[in-house]
Design an enzyme around this catalytic site. Sequence first.
Site, PDB file in Angstrom:
ATOM      1  N   GLN A  76     -91.803  87.946 -32.378  1.00  0.00           N
ATOM      2  CA  GLN A  76     -91.725  87.419 -34.216  1.00  0.00           C
ATOM      3  C   GLN A  76     -90.030  86.473 -34.041  1.00  0.00           C
ATOM      4  OE1 GLN A  76     -94.213  89.546 -34.085  1.00  0.00           O
ATOM      5  NE2 GLN A  76     -95.178  89.708 -35.476  1.00  0.00           N
ATOM      6  N   GLY A  80     -89.475  81.162 -30.079  1.00  0.00           N
ATOM      7  CA  GLY A  80     -91.012  81.334 -29.285  1.00  0.00           C
ATOM      8  C   GLY A  80     -91.775  79.926 -29.582  1.00  0.00           C
ATOM      9  N   ARG A 121    -100.062  80.517 -28.413  1.00  0.00           N
ATOM     10  CA  ARG A 121    -100.694  79.774 -29.611  1.00  0.00           C
ATOM     11  C   ARG A 121    -100.900  78.524 -29.276  1.00  0.00           C
ATOM     12  NH1 ARG A 121     -96.480  78.149 -33.731  1.00  0.00           N
ATOM     13  NH2 ARG A 121     -97.666  77.596 -35.270  1.00  0.00           N
ATOM     14  N   TRP A 126    -104.554  82.181 -30.755  1.00  0.00           N
ATOM     15  CA  TRP A 126    -104.868  83.542 -31.413  1.00  0.00           C
ATOM     16  C   TRP A 126    -105.488  84.572 -31.069  1.00  0.00           C
ATOM     17  CZ3 TRP A 126     -99.550  84.361 -31.275  1.00  0.00           C
ATOM     18  CH2 TRP A 126     -98.643  83.123 -31.858  1.00  0.00           C
ATOM     19  N   HIS A 131     -99.168  87.523 -32.594  1.00  0.00           N
ATOM     20  CA  HIS A 131     -98.181  87.833 -32.308  1.00  0.00           C
ATOM     21  C   HIS A 131     -98.781  88.865 -31.002  1.00  0.00           C
ATOM     22  CE1 HIS A 131     -95.576  84.747 -33.696  1.00  0.00           C
ATOM     23  NE2 HIS A 131     -96.151  84.488 -34.464  1.00  0.00           N
ATOM     24  N   ARG A 163     -84.649  87.640 -28.281  1.00  0.00           N
ATOM     25  CA  ARG A 163     -83.417  87.399 -28.809  1.00  0.00           C
ATOM     26  C   ARG A 163     -82.396  88.577 -29.647  1.00  0.00           C
ATOM     27  NH1 ARG A 163     -84.376  84.466 -35.235  1.00  0.00           N
ATOM     28  NH2 ARG A 163     -81.808  83.473 -35.347  1.00  0.00           N
ATOM     29  N   HIS A 175     -88.012  86.131 -43.604  1.00  0.00           N
ATOM     30  CA  HIS A 175     -89.240  85.220 -43.107  1.00  0.00           C
ATOM     31  C   HIS A 175     -90.622  85.855 -44.375  1.00  0.00           C
ATOM     32  CE1 HIS A 175     -91.809  82.168 -41.144  1.00  0.00           C
ATOM     33  NE2 HIS A 175     -92.763  82.871 -40.520  1.00  0.00           N
ATOM     34  N   TRP A 182     -98.052  88.303 -41.355  1.00  0.00           N
ATOM     35  CA  TRP A 182     -98.659  88.519 -40.261  1.00  0.00           C
ATOM     36  C   TRP A 182     -99.730  89.200 -40.339  1.00  0.00           C
ATOM     37  CZ3 TRP A 182     -92.905  88.990 -39.684  1.00  0.00           C
ATOM     38  CH2 TRP A 182     -92.407  87.631 -39.348  1.00  0.00           C
TER      39      TRP A 182
END
Length: 380
Positions: A76, A80, A121, A126, A131, A163, A175, A182
């Site tokens: 996440q 990506g 994805r 998924w 994820h 990241r 987010h 999620w």
Amino acid sequence: MLFIKLKFLRAFGIFCFCANIVCALSSREAVYVDDNLGKPLAHTRSKVGLSYDDMLNDDFTFDMDSHDVVVFLHMQKTGGTSFGKHLVHDLDLKRPCTCPISRKRCYCFRPHSNQSWLFSRYTTGWKCGLHADWTELTTCVDEKLDELEDVVKRRYFYITLLREPVARYLSEFRHVQRGATWKGSRHFCNGRLATDKEVPPCYKGEDWEGVKLDDFMNCQSNLAVNRQTRMLSDLELIGCYNKTYMPQAERDKIMLASAKKNLLAMAFFGLTEYQKISQYIFEETFNLRFAIPFEQNNATVSSYTLTTLTSDQSEKIKKLNNLDLELYSFAKKILFERFERLKSRDTDFKGRFKNLGVLNVKQGPTEFDWDKLEDPTDAP
């Protein structure tokens, strides 16, 4: 060498820590990472598949016509989503991916068969959970592809993006603040799902919309903390999500060592902050070319949030994500080592690097409306 040994008589075996080396031994595999080197020991075994070093052999080719499969481990808020779009839309392929709007996913088939060379994805969905992490993917991918296609022996090439941890953590905070949950994530490990007792929810109700940063940081079960280290490690080595399995300090050491080892064993990883270098490494490693240059977007929501932090908040975020910070530093070192190594092999490096994403011949891209794809926070 002075070894300080600490043994746990657990179901998974013996764990040991050394002065300069972090290692973990189990019945499943050995983890051994020397922070001053860039490679795991030759005798260690990996479930990841072919590594970056394997792919640099002179006789290596990624065989699109055979049973080679790229597996994208998408963590996440690491960039990506954009990279996943590049994979299905911008690679110069003999048989380009097609993305029919009615399906909401893309067909990335081999040149001479309707079998997929990409597990991600945007192609398979998924299938291993929303994820899915390293632990989930490596125990799931083969089974899921066997269900979709003929049962064959495949070669897997795992790839991922990392990241800068503070920016990633803040991006996840924003987010979640907007309503992301999620909830479709499985957290599957050693044959079972994590329980609510092992990973208690941080909020009541449908989501955590509007959460304040201090509340986000204060939830001890918040999976945003050290997410990259956890998602890249073999969680079975530490008893999965059962934090009573071993002391926290030992748990952290083993998880970090495992994440480093698995990262090294992957065929490719890139860093969000180094888009051009990551693109070059991917292209040279897989001998594939993107039809557009990757964009470096430094003006993000997290960069704005960073300017609003108090000094205490900034320090707490760094402390919370200390494993990710060490993993990222390690990854950055390896990334630039690989970049220099590839540069030294490339007789036309200056021209190649200057013209990344510029192709003389390119098949037209498939028209596709990305906005019609399912929301990335949806269940699988």
